[in-house]
Scaffold this motif. Structure first.
Motif, PDB file in Angstrom:
ATOM      1  N   GLY A  94       0.836  -1.109  -0.151  1.00  0.00           N
ATOM      2  CA  GLY A  94       0.128  -0.253  -0.079  1.00  0.00           C
ATOM      3  C   GLY A  94       0.853   1.363   0.069  1.00  0.00           C
ATOM      4  N   GLY A  95       2.057   1.147   1.010  1.00  0.00           N
ATOM      5  CA  GLY A  95       2.886   2.567   0.628  1.00  0.00           C
ATOM      6  C   GLY A  95       3.358   2.634  -0.539  1.00  0.00           C
ATOM      7  N   TYR A  96       4.175   1.675  -1.234  1.00  0.00           N
ATOM      8  CA  TYR A  96       4.384   1.714  -2.491  1.00  0.00           C
ATOM      9  C   TYR A  96       3.535   2.098  -3.594  1.00  0.00           C
ATOM     10  CZ  TYR A  96       6.376   1.275  -7.012  1.00  0.00           C
ATOM     11  OH  TYR A  96       6.961   1.454  -8.377  1.00  0.00           O
ATOM     12  N   CYS A  97       2.173   1.853  -3.473  1.00  0.00           N
ATOM     13  CA  CYS A  97       1.044   2.381  -4.289  1.00  0.00           C
ATOM     14  C   CYS A  97       0.933   3.747  -4.105  1.00  0.00           C
ATOM     15  CB  CYS A  97      -0.236   1.611  -4.256  1.00  0.00           C
ATOM     16  SG  CYS A  97       0.012  -0.263  -4.720  1.00  0.00           S
ATOM     17  N   LEU A  98       1.095   4.126  -2.701  1.00  0.00           N
ATOM     18  CA  LEU A  98       0.876   5.712  -2.801  1.00  0.00           C
ATOM     19  C   LEU A  98       2.150   6.512  -3.371  1.00  0.00           C
ATOM     20  CD1 LEU A  98      -0.132   5.956   1.267  1.00  0.00           C
ATOM     21  CD2 LEU A  98      -1.445   6.358  -0.966  1.00  0.00           C
ATOM     22  N   ALA A 100      -3.221   3.344  -9.051  1.00  0.00           N
ATOM     23  CA  ALA A 100      -2.440   3.217  -7.692  1.00  0.00           C
ATOM     24  C   ALA A 100      -3.218   3.515  -6.711  1.00  0.00           C
ATOM     25  CB  ALA A 100      -1.209   4.468  -7.926  1.00  0.00           C
ATOM     26  N   GLU A 135      -5.402   0.675  -5.423  1.00  0.00           N
ATOM     27  CA  GLU A 135      -4.391  -0.484  -4.994  1.00  0.00           C
ATOM     28  C   GLU A 135      -3.812  -0.277  -3.775  1.00  0.00           C
ATOM     29  OE1 GLU A 135      -1.679  -1.058  -8.319  1.00  0.00           O
ATOM     30  OE2 GLU A 135      -2.984  -2.124  -9.538  1.00  0.00           O
ATOM     31  N   ALA A 136      -3.458   1.121  -3.591  1.00  0.00           N
ATOM     32  CA  ALA A 136      -3.101   1.878  -2.019  1.00  0.00           C
ATOM     33  C   ALA A 136      -4.119   1.364  -1.096  1.00  0.00           C
ATOM     34  CB  ALA A 136      -2.878   3.184  -2.260  1.00  0.00           C
ATOM     35  N   GLY A 166      -4.264  -2.419  -0.464  1.00  0.00           N
ATOM     36  CA  GLY A 166      -2.995  -2.696   0.403  1.00  0.00           C
ATOM     37  C   GLY A 166      -3.172  -2.644   1.861  1.00  0.00           C
ATOM     38  N   PHE A 167      -3.790  -1.273   2.115  1.00  0.00           N
ATOM     39  CA  PHE A 167      -3.882  -0.683   3.499  1.00  0.00           C
ATOM     40  C   PHE A 167      -5.372  -1.460   4.269  1.00  0.00           C
ATOM     41  CE2 PHE A 167      -1.476   3.172   2.222  1.00  0.00           C
ATOM     42  CZ  PHE A 167      -0.280   2.661   2.997  1.00  0.00           C
ATOM     43  N   CYS A 174       4.521  -5.516  -6.459  1.00  0.00           N
ATOM     44  CA  CYS A 174       3.329  -4.918  -5.588  1.00  0.00           C
ATOM     45  C   CYS A 174       1.955  -5.690  -5.818  1.00  0.00           C
ATOM     46  CB  CYS A 174       3.126  -3.309  -5.836  1.00  0.00           C
ATOM     47  SG  CYS A 174       2.005  -2.991  -4.931  1.00  0.00           S
TER      48      CYS A 174
END
Length: 190
Positions: free
Chosen positions: A19-23, A37, A40-41, A44-45, A175
């Motif tokens: 989630g952090g990478y998607c941000l 993105a 996807e974030a 993830g979170f 990711c």
């Protein structure tokens, strides 16, 4: 290392990192990287929050209903956005992932307290089985896509181009692969 609790914390870490990478990908200069993105974030979170072991935090039943509504709404938004914008090959997967998250949250909301949804239904429902087959295939396919790619040639004939962290397609694939593995693991425990 107490079995499911450790696996839950590993899923929390994996999904939070994805989630952090998607941000980070939201800042990309490449439109295709930014297109999904944010969703996807959210996945993830949201997956990280859903994977917190129940021994640490046992959420009330209404929280699962909120998760189901949020992911269902995000799936509807992603479907509408995918129909209005240029087609990207990951749009259907993105919509299916959000629907799978809504399905898992709904299953947990319907389960009696202290049990998993699968134990109440007398086995895995058809939707869970179909999602398991899909995600097993997706994880294998995405893993194969991580094979080394040739270096990108720059305009000066042979010079490589520096690519920002948010623009690296192999990290985006990694990711998505990690979230696919996490979804597969969560479906197995359903």
């Amino acid at each position: 290392m107490h079995g499911p609790a450790m696996a839950g914390w590993l899923l929390v870490a994996l999904c939070a990192a994805a989630g952090g990478y998607c941000l980070l990908r939201l800042r990309s200069s490449v439109d295709e990287q930014r297109s999904t993105a944010g969703g996807e974030a959210l996945m993830g979170f949201g997956m990280a929050a859903m994977a917190v072991p129940a021994a640490v935090l046992a959420p009330p039943e209404w929280v699962w209903l909120v998760y189901a509504a949020v992911f269902g709404g995000a799936a509807l938004h992603a479907l509408v956005t995918a129909r209005r914008t240029a087609y990207h090959s990951h749009h259907p997967h993105h919509v299916l992932g959000l629907l799978a998250m809504a399905y898992m949250a709904g299953s947990m909301a319907a389960a009696p307290e202290g049990t998993h949804a699968m134990h109440t239904a007398g086995g895995a429902p058809l939707a869970t089985g179909v999602l398991l087959v899909y995600y097993a295939g997706y994880v294998l396919w995405a893993g194969a896509r991580l094979l080394p790619l040739p270096a990108m040639a720059g305009p000066e004939g042979g010079a490589t181009v520096a690519v920002g962290w948010g623009d690296r397609t192999e990290l985006a694939v990694a990711c998505r692969l990690s979230m696919g593995v996490a979804t597969l693991a969560m479906l197995l425990t359903l």
